[in-house]
Motif scaffolding. Structure first.
Motif, mmCIF file in Angstrom:
data_model
loop_
_atom_site.group_PDB
_atom_site.id
_atom_site.type_symbol
_atom_site.label_atom_id
_atom_site.label_comp_id
_atom_site.label_asym_id
_atom_site.label_seq_id
_atom_site.Cartn_x
_atom_site.Cartn_y
_atom_site.Cartn_z
ATOM 1 N N VAL A 14 0.839 -1.197 0.000
ATOM 2 C CA VAL A 14 0.000 0.000 0.000
ATOM 3 C C VAL A 14 0.880 1.255 0.000
ATOM 4 O O VAL A 14 0.587 2.225 -0.701
ATOM 5 C CB VAL A 14 -0.991 -0.009 1.181
ATOM 6 N N ILE A 18 0.671 4.102 -2.839
ATOM 7 C CA ILE A 18 0.400 5.516 -2.574
ATOM 8 C C ILE A 18 1.476 6.388 -3.236
ATOM 9 O O ILE A 18 1.160 7.393 -3.889
ATOM 10 C CB ILE A 18 0.314 5.789 -1.055
ATOM 11 N N TYR A 35 -7.397 9.717 0.398
ATOM 12 C CA TYR A 35 -8.177 8.686 1.084
ATOM 13 C C TYR A 35 -9.308 8.181 0.180
ATOM 14 O O TYR A 35 -9.489 6.970 0.024
ATOM 15 C CB TYR A 35 -8.752 9.258 2.379
ATOM 16 N N ALA A 38 -7.892 6.107 -2.762
ATOM 17 C CA ALA A 38 -7.380 4.808 -2.309
ATOM 18 C C ALA A 38 -8.520 3.837 -2.022
ATOM 19 O O ALA A 38 -8.499 2.694 -2.481
ATOM 20 C CB ALA A 38 -6.515 4.993 -1.072
ATOM 21 N N ILE A 44 -7.418 -1.319 -1.826
ATOM 22 C CA ILE A 44 -6.650 -0.880 -0.656
ATOM 23 C C ILE A 44 -7.549 -0.936 0.565
ATOM 24 O O ILE A 44 -8.568 -0.255 0.635
ATOM 25 C CB ILE A 44 -6.076 0.538 -0.849
ATOM 26 N N TYR A 49 -4.270 1.290 4.631
ATOM 27 C CA TYR A 49 -4.110 2.654 4.135
ATOM 28 C C TYR A 49 -3.670 3.594 5.259
ATOM 29 O O TYR A 49 -2.711 4.353 5.112
ATOM 30 C CB TYR A 49 -5.408 3.167 3.501
#
Length: 188
Positions: A14, A18, A35, A38, A44, A49
């Motif tokens: 993850v 990102i 956010y 994702a 994810i 996260y």
């Protein structure tokens, strides 16, 4: 991979995802936007996260910076270097889902910024007013009647799901509109 419920299986994956996403977007992204992107990718996990972002901030791979009065998550050189390993470590299915989620988010944001929609109470109901812009000019202005506020809000929400699609359907209907044909049986 056909399993639509598959998720990245480690915080490390993850973190790399990102960094890769921020590198490919190459634009300021707020923490809320990151956010949403994702989690909308559906690959994810929320807990991974949160842990991954916290770890990236602590390590200096990403940082928070104030850009034009908005706090954004910015990819630092350390994070950019780790994103280079993304293609080697993360399967294509995940890469595709994550980038698609990011690009769809910003496309939706752009469309919402180009669409101005409001609801106004009028005598005997409500009016839903829509204005769609394309860069520097207005391409459509439309008012729709709704008998009450609840129905007006539903119309507004449905239009905002896809304002450009709504515009395309209105134009298609207008261009294909024909005079109504009557049968002799209908008249008698």
């Amino acid at each position: 991979m056909d399993d639509l419920t598959a998720e990245l299986s480690s915080v490390h994956d993850v973190k790399i995802s990102i960094c890769y996403m921020l590198d490919k977007l190459n634009r300021p992204v707020t923490e809320e936007q990151l956010y949403e992107i994702a989690l909308n990718s559906e690959v994810i996990n929320y807990f991974y996260y949160v842990e991954a972002l916290e770890s990236l901030l602590k390590s200096g791979a990403v940082s928070k910076k104030n850009i034009n009065g908005t706090e954004c998550i910015v990819l630092e050189e350390k994070g950019r270097l780790s994103s280079e390993y993304y293609n080697e470590l993360i399967p294509y299915y995940f890469r595709k889902r994550i980038l698609r989620s990011a690009f769809m988010f910003f496309a939706r944001l752009r469309v919402q910024n180009d669409a101005d929609i409001s609801v106004t109470e009028v005598e005997n109901g409500c009016e839903v007013n829509l204005s769609l812009k394309d860069t520097s000019f207005e391409i459509m202005r439309l008012s729709l009647y709704a008998p009450d506020m609840e129905q007006a809000e539903v119309i507004k929400e449905k239009i905002m799901l896809n304002p450009i699609g709504f515009y395309n359907k209105v134009i298609t209907f207008a261009l294909n509109n024909e005079e109504e044909q009557f049968n002799e049986e209908d008249i008698t």
